[in-house]
Scaffold this motif. Structure first.
Motif, PDB file in Angstrom:
ATOM      1  N   MET A   1      -6.081 -16.660  -6.182  1.00 60.78           N
ATOM      2  CA  MET A   1      -4.645 -16.625  -5.884  1.00 60.78           C
ATOM      3  C   MET A   1      -3.912 -15.675  -6.814  1.00 60.78           C
ATOM      4  SD  MET A   1      -3.291 -17.770  -3.370  1.00 60.78           S
ATOM      5  CE  MET A   1      -1.600 -18.074  -3.045  1.00 60.78           C
ATOM      6  N   LYS A   2      -4.288 -15.837  -8.087  1.00 61.60           N
ATOM      7  CA  LYS A   2      -3.614 -15.040  -9.105  1.00 61.60           C
ATOM      8  C   LYS A   2      -3.850 -13.536  -8.872  1.00 61.60           C
ATOM      9  CE  LYS A   2      -2.583 -15.297 -13.973  1.00 61.60           C
ATOM     10  NZ  LYS A   2      -3.172 -15.502 -15.288  1.00 61.60           N
ATOM     11  N   SER A   3      -5.140 -13.216  -8.573  1.00 61.98           N
ATOM     12  CA  SER A   3      -5.445 -11.792  -8.398  1.00 61.98           C
ATOM     13  C   SER A   3      -4.789 -11.250  -7.131  1.00 61.98           C
ATOM     14  CB  SER A   3      -6.954 -11.588  -8.367  1.00 61.98           C
ATOM     15  OG  SER A   3      -7.445 -12.008  -7.130  1.00 61.98           O
ATOM     16  N   CYS A   4      -4.606 -12.158  -6.151  1.00 65.87           N
ATOM     17  CA  CYS A   4      -3.943 -11.754  -4.917  1.00 65.87           C
ATOM     18  C   CYS A   4      -2.485 -11.363  -5.218  1.00 65.87           C
ATOM     19  CB  CYS A   4      -3.991 -12.914  -3.924  1.00 65.87           C
ATOM     20  SG  CYS A   4      -3.314 -12.490  -2.339  1.00 65.87           S
ATOM     21  N   LYS A   5      -1.834 -12.178  -6.024  1.00 66.03           N
ATOM     22  CA  LYS A   5      -0.453 -11.919  -6.405  1.00 66.03           C
ATOM     23  C   LYS A   5      -0.360 -10.592  -7.157  1.00 66.03           C
ATOM     24  CE  LYS A   5       3.283 -14.907  -7.863  1.00 66.03           C
ATOM     25  NZ  LYS A   5       3.522 -16.149  -8.606  1.00 66.03           N
ATOM     26  N   LEU A   6      -1.359 -10.409  -8.030  1.00 66.33           N
ATOM     27  CA  LEU A   6      -1.380  -9.197  -8.837  1.00 66.33           C
ATOM     28  C   LEU A   6      -1.491  -7.955  -7.938  1.00 66.33           C
ATOM     29  CD1 LEU A   6      -1.457  -8.426 -11.868  1.00 66.33           C
ATOM     30  CD2 LEU A   6      -3.916  -8.119 -11.576  1.00 66.33           C
ATOM     31  N   SER A   7      -2.375  -8.076  -6.917  1.00 66.27           N
ATOM     32  CA  SER A   7      -2.553  -6.882  -6.095  1.00 66.27           C
ATOM     33  C   SER A   7      -1.309  -6.595  -5.244  1.00 66.27           C
ATOM     34  CB  SER A   7      -3.811  -6.980  -5.238  1.00 66.27           C
ATOM     35  OG  SER A   7      -3.756  -8.122  -4.452  1.00 66.27           O
ATOM     36  N   TRP A   8      -0.590  -7.662  -4.853  1.00 61.40           N
ATOM     37  CA  TRP A   8       0.659  -7.406  -4.115  1.00 61.40           C
ATOM     38  C   TRP A   8       1.688  -6.728  -5.014  1.00 61.40           C
ATOM     39  CZ3 TRP A   8       1.013  -6.652   0.645  1.00 61.40           C
ATOM     40  CH2 TRP A   8       0.216  -7.362   1.560  1.00 61.40           C
ATOM     41  N   THR A   9       1.696  -7.161  -6.289  1.00 61.70           N
ATOM     42  CA  THR A   9       2.619  -6.513  -7.227  1.00 61.70           C
ATOM     43  C   THR A   9       2.254  -5.038  -7.355  1.00 61.70           C
ATOM     44  OG1 THR A   9       2.589  -8.592  -8.410  1.00 61.70           O
ATOM     45  CG2 THR A   9       3.619  -6.733  -9.540  1.00 61.70           C
ATOM     46  N   LEU A  10       0.940  -4.805  -7.434  1.00 57.28           N
ATOM     47  CA  LEU A  10       0.458  -3.429  -7.550  1.00 57.28           C
ATOM     48  C   LEU A  10       0.881  -2.605  -6.329  1.00 57.28           C
ATOM     49  CD1 LEU A  10      -1.237  -1.932  -9.628  1.00 57.28           C
ATOM     50  CD2 LEU A  10      -3.211  -2.288  -8.146  1.00 57.28           C
ATOM     51  N   VAL A  11       0.702  -3.227  -5.146  1.00 57.80           N
ATOM     52  CA  VAL A  11       1.090  -2.524  -3.915  1.00 57.80           C
ATOM     53  C   VAL A  11       2.586  -2.191  -3.954  1.00 57.80           C
ATOM     54  CG1 VAL A  11       1.453  -2.829  -1.432  1.00 57.80           C
ATOM     55  CG2 VAL A  11      -0.739  -3.460  -2.452  1.00 57.80           C
ATOM     56  N   ALA A  12       3.391  -3.177  -4.404  1.00 58.75           N
ATOM     57  CA  ALA A  12       4.837  -2.961  -4.442  1.00 58.75           C
ATOM     58  C   ALA A  12       5.176  -1.831  -5.415  1.00 58.75           C
ATOM     59  CB  ALA A  12       5.540  -4.253  -4.863  1.00 58.75           C
ATOM     60  N   VAL A  13       4.549  -1.867  -6.583  1.00 56.42           N
ATOM     61  CA  VAL A  13       4.829  -0.835  -7.591  1.00 56.42           C
ATOM     62  C   VAL A  13       4.416   0.544  -7.064  1.00 56.42           C
ATOM     63  CG1 VAL A  13       4.148   0.043  -9.868  1.00 56.42           C
ATOM     64  CG2 VAL A  13       4.722  -2.376  -9.585  1.00 56.42           C
ATOM     65  N   LEU A  14       3.234   0.600  -6.469  1.00 58.71           N
ATOM     66  CA  LEU A  14       2.747   1.880  -5.947  1.00 58.71           C
ATOM     67  C   LEU A  14       3.656   2.397  -4.830  1.00 58.71           C
ATOM     68  CD1 LEU A  14      -1.136   1.423  -5.933  1.00 58.71           C
ATOM     69  CD2 LEU A  14       0.254   2.903  -7.395  1.00 58.71           C
ATOM     70  N   THR A  15       4.127   1.464  -3.988  1.00 58.86           N
ATOM     71  CA  THR A  15       5.015   1.867  -2.891  1.00 58.86           C
ATOM     72  C   THR A  15       6.280   2.514  -3.447  1.00 58.86           C
ATOM     73  OG1 THR A  15       4.194   0.005  -1.637  1.00 58.86           O
ATOM     74  CG2 THR A  15       6.186   1.045  -0.811  1.00 58.86           C
ATOM     75  N   VAL A  16       6.824   1.902  -4.497  1.00 64.78           N
ATOM     76  CA  VAL A  16       8.048   2.445  -5.095  1.00 64.78           C
ATOM     77  C   VAL A  16       7.769   3.841  -5.660  1.00 64.78           C
ATOM     78  CG1 VAL A  16       9.685   2.183  -7.000  1.00 64.78           C
ATOM     79  CG2 VAL A  16       9.090   0.209  -5.577  1.00 64.78           C
ATOM     80  N   ILE A  17       6.613   3.982  -6.327  1.00 67.21           N
ATOM     81  CA  ILE A  17       6.276   5.292  -6.919  1.00 67.21           C
ATOM     82  C   ILE A  17       6.114   6.350  -5.820  1.00 67.21           C
ATOM     83  CG2 ILE A  17       4.496   6.596  -8.170  1.00 67.21           C
ATOM     84  CD1 ILE A  17       4.055   4.066  -9.873  1.00 67.21           C
ATOM     85  N   VAL A  18       5.379   5.985  -4.773  1.00 67.62           N
ATOM     86  CA  VAL A  18       5.148   6.945  -3.683  1.00 67.62           C
ATOM     87  C   VAL A  18       6.476   7.319  -3.019  1.00 67.62           C
ATOM     88  CG1 VAL A  18       4.136   7.220  -1.389  1.00 67.62           C
ATOM     89  CG2 VAL A  18       2.753   6.297  -3.250  1.00 67.62           C
ATOM     90  N   ALA A  19       7.336   6.303  -2.813  1.00 64.31           N
ATOM     91  CA  ALA A  19       8.634   6.558  -2.189  1.00 64.31           C
ATOM     92  C   ALA A  19       9.462   7.483  -3.082  1.00 64.31           C
ATOM     93  CB  ALA A  19       9.374   5.248  -1.941  1.00 64.31           C
TER      94      ALA A  19
END
Ligand code: HEC
Length: 155
Positions: A1-19
């Motif tokens: 669960m924890k790692s799942c949350k972490l990867s969503w955070t990563l996705v969100a951060v990466l999305t912001v950077i790419v945007a």
């Protein structure tokens, strides 16, 4: 669960950077200019390279007109090609990130129109057609100069 949350955070951060990168790429390095245009901020070398390119475009335009009036179509082709897509190789790559996307589009379109003039001269050998195409291409000169100026980074 924890790692799942972490990867969503990563996705969100990466999305912001790419945007953010995409946004930067689209708007370019610009600020409003007090003459009502957008100032494109460049290094001294980049600005010099672009202004040189501009002077080549002016020379090509005059050269095409002079050659067309003498029906010298080899010279029309030579002048038009000097400003066509092939010459894009001389443009510094660093500019790609700094120029707003509409400006790049207008720049590429202008190069394409010069190539078109070369093709027209080769095909029809008709100076009226050449002059008409040059006149249409020069609307791009007017449109871009109306919108943008090049300003050297004061650093
Ligand atoms: C994509 C945009 C764009 C297009 C298209 C464009 N220009 Fe320019 N040009 C500029 C900008 C920006 C400047 C700098 C203007 C300023 O800083 O006031 C400039 C400056 C120039 C200069 C001055 C050069 C110098 O040494 O100071 C000439 C000459 C020129 N352009 C010719 C042309 C001609 C001829 C065409 C069309 C065949 C053309 N330009 C099309 C953007 C463009």
């Amino acid at each position: 669960m924890k790692s799942c949350k972490l990867s969503w955070t990563l996705v969100a951060v990466l999305t912001v950077i790419v945007a953010a990168l995409g946004y930067k790429f689209t708007v370019g390095n610009v600020k409003p200019s007090d003459d009502g245009r957008q100032a494109v901020i460049l290094s001294k070398d980049e600005r010099n390279a672009l202004l040189l390119e501009m002077r080549v475009w002016l020379q090509s335009s005059q050269g095409i007109l002079a050659a067309a009036s003498e029906k010298d179509f080899d010279a029309v082709i030579k002048f038009a090609k000097a400003s066509g897509m092939q010459a894009e190789a001389d443009t510094p790559g660093s500019l790609f990130r700094k120029l707003p996307v509409e400006m790049k589009a207008l720049g590429f379109d202008t190069r394409g129109k010069f190539d078109d003039i070369a093709a027209e001269a080769a095909k029809s050998k008709d100076s009226n057609q050449v002059i008409t195409k040059l006149s249409v291409a020069m609307n791009n000169c007017i449109a871009c100069h109306e919108m943008y100026r090049f300003v050297e980074d004061s650093k």
